[in-house]
Design a protein around this motif. Structure first.
Motif, PDB file in Angstrom:
ATOM      1  N   THR A 144      19.296 -31.945  18.968  1.00 61.11           N
ATOM      2  CA  THR A 144      18.274 -32.639  18.147  1.00 61.11           C
ATOM      3  C   THR A 144      18.848 -32.756  16.768  1.00 61.11           C
ATOM      4  OG1 THR A 144      17.143 -30.862  17.869  1.00 61.11           O
ATOM      5  CG2 THR A 144      16.424 -32.225  19.517  1.00 61.11           C
ATOM      6  N   GLY A 145      19.851 -31.879  16.234  1.00 56.83           N
ATOM      7  CA  GLY A 145      20.427 -31.874  14.949  1.00 56.83           C
ATOM      8  C   GLY A 145      19.381 -30.996  13.979  1.00 56.83           C
ATOM      9  N   ILE A 146      18.543 -30.078  14.696  1.00 56.12           N
ATOM     10  CA  ILE A 146      17.532 -29.403  13.938  1.00 56.12           C
ATOM     11  C   ILE A 146      18.405 -27.949  13.407  1.00 56.12           C
ATOM     12  CG2 ILE A 146      15.090 -28.406  13.567  1.00 56.12           C
ATOM     13  CD1 ILE A 146      14.342 -30.925  15.111  1.00 56.12           C
ATOM     14  N   ASP A 147      18.216 -27.421  12.310  1.00 56.42           N
ATOM     15  CA  ASP A 147      18.758 -26.180  12.206  1.00 56.42           C
ATOM     16  C   ASP A 147      18.175 -25.038  12.969  1.00 56.42           C
ATOM     17  OD1 ASP A 147      20.623 -27.178  10.615  1.00 56.42           O
ATOM     18  OD2 ASP A 147      19.654 -26.819   8.627  1.00 56.42           O
ATOM     19  N   PRO A 148      18.999 -24.227  13.515  1.00 54.07           N
ATOM     20  CA  PRO A 148      18.258 -23.082  14.329  1.00 54.07           C
ATOM     21  C   PRO A 148      18.486 -21.582  13.489  1.00 54.07           C
ATOM     22  CG  PRO A 148      20.422 -23.520  15.071  1.00 54.07           C
ATOM     23  CD  PRO A 148      20.348 -24.548  14.137  1.00 54.07           C
ATOM     24  N   VAL A 149      17.455 -20.798  13.955  1.00 51.88           N
ATOM     25  CA  VAL A 149      17.522 -19.603  13.142  1.00 51.88           C
ATOM     26  C   VAL A 149      17.160 -18.789  14.150  1.00 51.88           C
ATOM     27  CG1 VAL A 149      16.597 -18.219  11.331  1.00 51.88           C
ATOM     28  CG2 VAL A 149      16.895 -20.375  10.660  1.00 51.88           C
ATOM     29  N   ILE A 150      17.819 -17.575  14.307  1.00 56.96           N
ATOM     30  CA  ILE A 150      17.397 -16.663  15.597  1.00 56.96           C
ATOM     31  C   ILE A 150      16.699 -15.645  15.091  1.00 56.96           C
ATOM     32  CG2 ILE A 150      18.448 -15.191  17.200  1.00 56.96           C
ATOM     33  CD1 ILE A 150      21.090 -16.985  17.209  1.00 56.96           C
ATOM     34  N   VAL A 151      15.638 -15.141  15.627  1.00 60.22           N
ATOM     35  CA  VAL A 151      14.598 -14.117  15.068  1.00 60.22           C
ATOM     36  C   VAL A 151      14.536 -13.226  15.995  1.00 60.22           C
ATOM     37  CG1 VAL A 151      12.441 -13.573  14.127  1.00 60.22           C
ATOM     38  CG2 VAL A 151      13.574 -15.595  13.320  1.00 60.22           C
ATOM     39  N   LEU A 152      14.811 -11.961  15.955  1.00 57.08           N
ATOM     40  CA  LEU A 152      14.396 -10.935  16.980  1.00 57.08           C
ATOM     41  C   LEU A 152      13.166 -10.057  16.565  1.00 57.08           C
ATOM     42  CD1 LEU A 152      15.268  -9.038  19.531  1.00 57.08           C
ATOM     43  CD2 LEU A 152      16.432  -7.454  17.949  1.00 57.08           C
ATOM     44  N   ASN A 153      12.098 -10.212  17.344  1.00 60.40           N
ATOM     45  CA  ASN A 153      10.668  -9.776  17.083  1.00 60.40           C
ATOM     46  C   ASN A 153      10.724  -8.458  17.825  1.00 60.40           C
ATOM     47  OD1 ASN A 153       8.235  -9.198  16.061  1.00 60.40           O
ATOM     48  ND2 ASN A 153       7.273 -10.698  17.686  1.00 60.40           N
ATOM     49  N   LYS A 154       9.724  -7.497  17.433  1.00 61.48           N
ATOM     50  CA  LYS A 154       9.372  -6.300  17.949  1.00 61.48           C
ATOM     51  C   LYS A 154      10.464  -5.191  18.059  1.00 61.48           C
ATOM     52  CE  LYS A 154       6.354  -8.701  21.510  1.00 61.48           C
ATOM     53  NZ  LYS A 154       6.261  -8.759  22.695  1.00 61.48           N
ATOM     54  N   ILE A 155      11.114  -5.258  16.626  1.00 63.92           N
ATOM     55  CA  ILE A 155      12.284  -4.338  16.473  1.00 63.92           C
ATOM     56  C   ILE A 155      11.540  -2.759  16.579  1.00 63.92           C
ATOM     57  CG2 ILE A 155      13.838  -5.821  15.534  1.00 63.92           C
ATOM     58  CD1 ILE A 155      12.722  -4.616  12.742  1.00 63.92           C
ATOM     59  N   ASP A 156      10.402  -2.512  16.480  1.00 66.68           N
ATOM     60  CA  ASP A 156      10.077  -1.230  16.421  1.00 66.68           C
ATOM     61  C   ASP A 156       9.949  -0.625  18.020  1.00 66.68           C
ATOM     62  OD1 ASP A 156       6.480  -2.143  17.707  1.00 66.68           O
ATOM     63  OD2 ASP A 156       7.762  -3.580  17.057  1.00 66.68           O
ATOM     64  N   LEU A 157      10.344  -1.585  18.888  1.00 66.65           N
ATOM     65  CA  LEU A 157      10.414  -0.855  20.197  1.00 66.65           C
ATOM     66  C   LEU A 157      12.092  -0.682  20.418  1.00 66.65           C
ATOM     67  CD1 LEU A 157       8.486  -3.357  22.113  1.00 66.65           C
ATOM     68  CD2 LEU A 157       7.567  -1.023  21.203  1.00 66.65           C
ATOM     69  N   LEU A 158      12.853  -0.791  19.328  1.00 65.11           N
ATOM     70  CA  LEU A 158      14.277  -0.513  19.652  1.00 65.11           C
ATOM     71  C   LEU A 158      14.557   0.991  19.910  1.00 65.11           C
ATOM     72  CD1 LEU A 158      15.889  -2.861  16.916  1.00 65.11           C
ATOM     73  CD2 LEU A 158      16.281  -2.937  19.561  1.00 65.11           C
ATOM     74  N   ASP A 159      15.196   1.235  20.772  1.00 62.66           N
ATOM     75  CA  ASP A 159      15.709   2.811  21.086  1.00 62.66           C
ATOM     76  C   ASP A 159      17.153   2.979  21.007  1.00 62.66           C
ATOM     77  OD1 ASP A 159      16.087   2.261  23.676  1.00 62.66           O
ATOM     78  OD2 ASP A 159      14.042   2.603  23.909  1.00 62.66           O
ATOM     79  N   ASP A 160      17.533   4.113  21.307  1.00 65.63           N
ATOM     80  CA  ASP A 160      18.989   4.418  21.422  1.00 65.63           C
ATOM     81  C   ASP A 160      19.491   3.753  22.547  1.00 65.63           C
ATOM     82  OD1 ASP A 160      18.912   5.974  19.133  1.00 65.63           O
ATOM     83  OD2 ASP A 160      18.759   7.829  20.171  1.00 65.63           O
ATOM     84  N   GLN A 161      18.968   3.521  23.824  1.00 66.10           N
ATOM     85  CA  GLN A 161      19.080   2.996  24.885  1.00 66.10           C
ATOM     86  C   GLN A 161      19.412   1.455  24.717  1.00 66.10           C
ATOM     87  OE1 GLN A 161      16.706   3.786  28.262  1.00 66.10           O
ATOM     88  NE2 GLN A 161      18.045   2.564  29.670  1.00 66.10           N
ATOM     89  N   ASN A 162      18.437   0.587  24.230  1.00 68.20           N
ATOM     90  CA  ASN A 162      18.746  -0.795  24.089  1.00 68.20           C
ATOM     91  C   ASN A 162      19.485  -1.330  22.793  1.00 68.20           C
ATOM     92  OD1 ASN A 162      16.689  -0.762  22.156  1.00 68.20           O
ATOM     93  ND2 ASN A 162      14.968  -1.135  23.824  1.00 68.20           N
ATOM     94  N   ARG A 163      19.368  -0.589  21.834  1.00 65.93           N
ATOM     95  CA  ARG A 163      20.065  -0.980  20.490  1.00 65.93           C
ATOM     96  C   ARG A 163      21.328  -1.279  20.323  1.00 65.93           C
ATOM     97  NH1 ARG A 163      17.533   0.248  15.517  1.00 65.93           N
ATOM     98  NH2 ARG A 163      16.434   1.807  16.523  1.00 65.93           N
TER      99      ARG A 163
END
Length: 354
Positions: A155-174
Motif C-alpha cells: 500500500t506504500g504506507i510506512d510501517p513501524v514495528i512495536v513490541l508491547n508487554k516488555i514487562d513480560l520479557l525474561d531471560d528465557q525469551n529476551r
C-alpha cells in the motif's frame, strides 16, 4: 463430504447484480430525506470521522462533528477521507442528518484489505503510518509481523514495528526476541518497545504519533486497545482479555473511527486491519514487498524461478551468503504457499453467502 465448487462467472455476476439492486433501493430511500439546497450553508472542508452506510460523521475545521448524507456522485468514502461538505442551517424534525458530503479530495494513501466480493476494499484513507503491534504474549512471532510488512509495502504506507508487554520479557525469551527485532532494524525498519501496563516507552510512541495519521495493526491479544487507552484514555475502548486456555485474544473494535490524540496526531481505529489476507497479491509482488529481496529479484538464472530448489536462484544464493535472514526467507515461502489456499477458501466462503 464433497467440497463445494468455486463460484462460476455467472454466479458472481448475479451476486454483484443483487448487491447493486440493494444499494439502489437504499439510495432511493435516502433521497426522501435529502436536505434541500436552499437550506445548506456554503461549502467547507471536513474529514470523515466514521462511515455508516449512506451516512458519514464529518468533522469540520471548528471541531464540530455532524452526521451527513452522501451525494450519489461520491462513489467511495471511508474514514480519513478529506471532503467538501455543506451543513444544514437547521436539522429537520425527526432527523439527525445535518449536512451533505458533496465531494472527496484525492487520497494520499489508501489502506485496503481483500474483500470477498469486490477483490480489494478500501477501509481507510490518508494514513501516514501503520504501527505493527506485536507482544511477548501471545507468543512473539515474526510470521505475523512479516505479513503486515508485506501489506504495508504493497500500500506504500510506512510501517513501524512495536513490541508491547516488555514487562513480560525474561531471560528465557529476551535473547530470541531481541535478535529478531535487530534483524528488522538492520534492514531499515524502525522498532519501538513499550509496556502499556507499566507505561515504559509510551512517551516515545506519543512523539512518533504527533502530527500524523496512524493505524494500529496486530493479531488479537497483543494489547492494541490497551495501548490506545494508555495513549488516549478518553477513547474508552473496550479491552479484550487474553484467554488463559488458548493464549489468544478476542476482537473488540467494531466500527472504523478517527480519534484525536491530546498530544497531537490522529488514530484511525479500524476492524478492517484484522483481515490482512494477501491472496490478492501475486508471488512476484510479495517478493518485492520483502525490501531486502529487491536487489536480487530478476537476477536468477531462469526467469520463471520460484525461489525454491531452482538452480541459479539469486535469493537462495543471498540466503547462503547471509544477505537475507533465514526466518524472513522462510516467512516469504509460507506466504507464497498460502496464496492459492487463501484464494480457494475465498471461493467457498462466497458460496456459503449466496
Amino acid at each position: 463430504m464433497s467440497k463445494k465448487k468455486p463460484l462460476s462467472q455467472g454466479q458472481l455476476r448475479r451476486m454483484r447484480a443483487n448487491q447493486s439492486k440493494r444499494l439502489k433501493r437504499n439510495e432511493s430511500a435516502q433521497e426522501s430525506i435529502d436536505i434541500q439546497d436552499h437550506l445548506l450553508t456554503p461549502e467547507q472542508s471536513g474529514v470523515v470521522i466514521s462511515r455508516f452506510g449512506q451516512h458519514a460523521d464529518i468533522e469540520t475545521q471548528d471541531g464540530t462533528v455532524t452526521r451527513c448524507n452522501i451525494r450519489r456522485a461520491v462513489t467511495s468514502l471511508v474514514t480519513g477521507d478529506k471532503v467538501v461538505v455543506r451543513l444544514a442551517t437547521e436539522v429537520q424534525s425527526g432527523s439527525n442528518i445535518g449536512g451533505i458530503v458533496e465531494a472527496v479530495h484525492p487520497r494520499t494513501s489508501s489502506l485496503t484489505r481483500p474483500d470477498l466480493y469486490d477483490g480489494v476494499k478500501i477501509i481507510a484513507a490518508n494514513i501516514d503510518q501503520i504501527l505493527i503491534v506485536s507482544s511477548v504474549l501471545p507468543s512473539f512471532t515474526t510470521q505475523i509481523i512479516d505479513r503486515y510488512l508485506v501489506a504495508c509495502e504493497d500500500t506504500g504506507i510506512d510501517p513501524v514495528i512495536v513490541l508491547n508487554k516488555i514487562d513480560l520479557l525474561d531471560d528465557q525469551n529476551r535473547p530470541e526476541i531481541e535478535q529478531a527485532l535487530q534483524r528488522y532494524r538492520d534492514i531499515g525498519y524502525p522498532v519501538y518497545q513499550l509496556s502499556s501496563h507499566t507505561g515504559e516507552g509510551t512517551d516515545e510512541i506519543k512523539s512518533l504519533l504527533k502530527d500524523k495519521v496512524s493505524v494500529f495493526a496486530g493479531q488479537s491479544g497483543v494489547g492494541k486497545s490497551s495501548l490506545i487507552n494508555a495513549l488516549m484514555p478518553e477513547a474508552d475502548l473496550l479491552i479484550g482479555d487474553v484467554s488463559d486456555n488458548s493464549g489468544l485474544g478476542q476482537h473488540t473494535t467494531t466500527t472504523a473511527k478517527l480519534l484525536h490524540f491530546a498530544s497531537g496526531g490522529d488514530l484511525i481505529d479500524s476492524p478492517g486491519v484484522r483481515e490482512f489476507a494477501l491472496w490478492h497479491l501475486d508471488a512476484q509482488r510479495v517478493g518485492w514487498c520483502f525490501i531486502e529481496f529487491r536487489d536480487f529479484l530478476g537476477t536468477c538464472k531462469f526467469r520463471d524461478c520460484k525461489h525454491g530448489d531452482d538452480p541459479g536462484c539469486a535469493l537462495q544464493d543471498a540466503l547462503k551468503q547471509g544477505k537475507i535472514a533465514q526466518d524472513r526467507f522462510s516467512n516469504y515461502q509460507r506466504i507464497i504457499a498460502s496464496l492459492d489456499e487463501q484464494r480457494h477458501a475465498r471461493h467457498f466462503r462466497a458460496i456459503d453467502d449466496i
